[in-house]
Write an enzyme that holds these catalytic residues in place. Structure first.
Site, PDB file in Angstrom:
ATOM      1  N   ASP A   1      26.020  36.739  37.306  1.00  0.00           N
ATOM      2  CA  ASP A   1      26.703  36.214  37.738  1.00  0.00           C
ATOM      3  C   ASP A   1      26.764  36.499  39.104  1.00  0.00           C
ATOM      4  OD1 ASP A   1      30.180  35.980  38.235  1.00  0.00           O
ATOM      5  OD2 ASP A   1      29.998  37.343  39.508  1.00  0.00           O
TER       6      ASP A   1
ATOM      7  N   TYR B   1      28.379  37.541  48.483  1.00  0.00           N
ATOM      8  CA  TYR B   1      26.833  38.797  47.738  1.00  0.00           C
ATOM      9  C   TYR B   1      25.390  38.496  47.979  1.00  0.00           C
ATOM     10  CZ  TYR B   1      30.176  38.628  44.258  1.00  0.00           C
ATOM     11  OH  TYR B   1      31.398  38.874  42.839  1.00  0.00           O
TER      12      TYR B   1
ATOM     13  N   LYS C   1      29.956  31.249  42.779  1.00  0.00           N
ATOM     14  CA  LYS C   1      31.400  31.250  43.532  1.00  0.00           C
ATOM     15  C   LYS C   1      31.182  30.760  44.803  1.00  0.00           C
ATOM     16  CE  LYS C   1      32.891  35.462  40.650  1.00  0.00           C
ATOM     17  NZ  LYS C   1      31.059  35.848  40.941  1.00  0.00           N
TER      18      LYS C   1
ATOM     19  N   HIS D   1      36.200  31.584  44.222  1.00  0.00           N
ATOM     20  CA  HIS D   1      35.974  33.054  44.405  1.00  0.00           C
ATOM     21  C   HIS D   1      37.540  33.654  44.805  1.00  0.00           C
ATOM     22  CE1 HIS D   1      33.342  35.843  45.451  1.00  0.00           C
ATOM     23  NE2 HIS D   1      34.502  36.550  44.798  1.00  0.00           N
TER      24      HIS D   1
ATOM     25  N   PHE E   1      22.080  48.641  37.626  1.00  0.00           N
ATOM     26  CA  PHE E   1      20.886  47.906  38.451  1.00  0.00           C
ATOM     27  C   PHE E   1      19.599  49.034  37.815  1.00  0.00           C
ATOM     28  CE2 PHE E   1      21.000  44.993  42.176  1.00  0.00           C
ATOM     29  CZ  PHE E   1      21.806  44.122  41.573  1.00  0.00           C
ATOM     30  N   ASN E   2      20.282  50.337  37.163  1.00  0.00           N
ATOM     31  CA  ASN E   2      19.432  51.142  36.224  1.00  0.00           C
ATOM     32  C   ASN E   2      19.327  50.774  35.283  1.00  0.00           C
ATOM     33  OD1 ASN E   2      19.681  53.173  33.759  1.00  0.00           O
ATOM     34  ND2 ASN E   2      19.887  54.539  35.882  1.00  0.00           N
TER      35      ASN E   2
ATOM     36  N   MET F   1      21.955  49.251  31.637  1.00  0.00           N
ATOM     37  CA  MET F   1      22.074  48.073  31.155  1.00  0.00           C
ATOM     38  C   MET F   1      21.349  47.505  29.991  1.00  0.00           C
ATOM     39  SD  MET F   1      19.545  45.904  33.938  1.00  0.00           S
ATOM     40  CE  MET F   1      18.582  46.534  35.423  1.00  0.00           C
TER      41      MET F   1
END
Length: 307
Positions: free
Chosen positions: A50, A55, A85, A118, A264-265, A269
């Site tokens: 996503d 972003y 989006k 969005h 992002f770990n 995840m």
């Protein structure tokens, strides 16, 4: 964990979406950090990603997909489900198609799987990386913008179209003019903000829901630790031998919604994927239903428009 073990939701047209997606709302995160994290997610088994023009991670995601395909981590584009989006600065009828074309180009793809409006309003801000002040917000031309979204689907630039942050009233306005019903509404949802009224409305109208901030978005400028520090969830996690995050995600899964988990770990995840081979008890579900409800404390003016 292989992708084959991840449950899916079926959008109109038999378009399958993996229940869990990796979120990339990584504001001020270096490009290479985002790209590396996405690569690790692909290796872990994620196939749903996503992003959004807001972003600034479309390019990083596109490069990661390109690399994953090149090295055989993913056999084909068809294995992936990619959502982006339309930001408020492009939420005008004549800007929808160019905005989607830009996103597709940055992602190095021929099409998206899902393209969302969005926010339920527009803005004449010059930058597409800004949040508006109250004075910058304009009413959304729902009929014109949605007609442009429908045209993008007909052109094959996106397989499905939907919305994000649309409350019931905004959905009612959209459905009154839509030829194609929105496939999905992506909204804030977690055990401390369960969105019961909106979920029931979407169910009646055949609109799927995907939850963002499923763990309360700790560590972000808009989030907090209210989910992860909740005593009821902590007690359930202990009794289940799971983490609070896993209990929260499993609860969402059992409500029949998808969810976008942003981590992002690498270890987290993997843990976030390990929710499909166990269940919450009836007692667990009853306790969760009693949790005090409160949305994230985000700044005005967005709050009042998507409340």
């Amino acid at each position: 964990m292989s992708d084959n073990n991840i449950s899916r939701l079926v959008l109109p047209g038999n378009h399958c979406m993996p229940v869990i997606g990796l979120g990339t709302a990584a504001f001020q995160i270096p490009h290479e950090v985002a790209k590396t994290a996405i690569m690790e997610a692909i290796k872990a088994g994620y196939r749903h990603f996503d992003t959004a023009s807001l972003y600034g991670t479309e390019q990083a995601l596109g490069e990661a997909i390109e690399e994953a395909l090149k090295h055989g981590l993913v056999e084909s584009r068809a294995e992936l489900f990619i959502t982006s989006k339309l930001w408020i600065t492009d939420a005008y009828p004549d800007r929808v198609l160019p905005a989607l074309q830009k996103s597709v180009r940055l992602l190095k793809l021929e099409y998206l799987d899902l393209y969302l409006i969005h926010m339920p309003f527009s803005s004449r801000l010059k930058s597409d990386r800004e949040f508006p002040s109250k004075e910058d917000i304009e009413p959304l031309d729902v009929k014109g913008v949605w007609a442009a979204m429908e045209e993008c689907k007909k052109l094959g630039l996106t397989k499905s179209i939907g919305v994000s942050n649309f409350p019931v009233k905004a959905l009612e306005n959209l459905l009154s003019v839509a030829t194609i019903i929105p496939s999905l509404n992506q909204v804030e949802m977690n055990p401390t903000y369960q969105q019961k009224e909106l979920r029931e409305y979407c169910k009646q109208k055949g609109i799927l829901i995907t939850a963002y901030s499923p763990l309360g978005a700790p560590g972000t400028f808009w989030g907090n630790n209210r989910v992860l520090d909740n005593e009821i969830l902590i007690d359930i996690a202990k009794s289940q031998g799971k983490s609070v995050a896993q209990v929260s995600l499993r609860w969402l899964f059992e409500q029949g919604v998808g969810f976008i988990a942003k981590s992002f770990n690498k270890e987290r995840m993997k843990q976030n994927l390990e929710i499909f081979d166990w269940s919450l008890t009836e007692n667990d579900l009853e306790k969760i239903s009693q949790i005090k409800q409160m949305r994230l404390n985000r700044e005005q003016p967005l709050y009042e428009y998507i409340a």
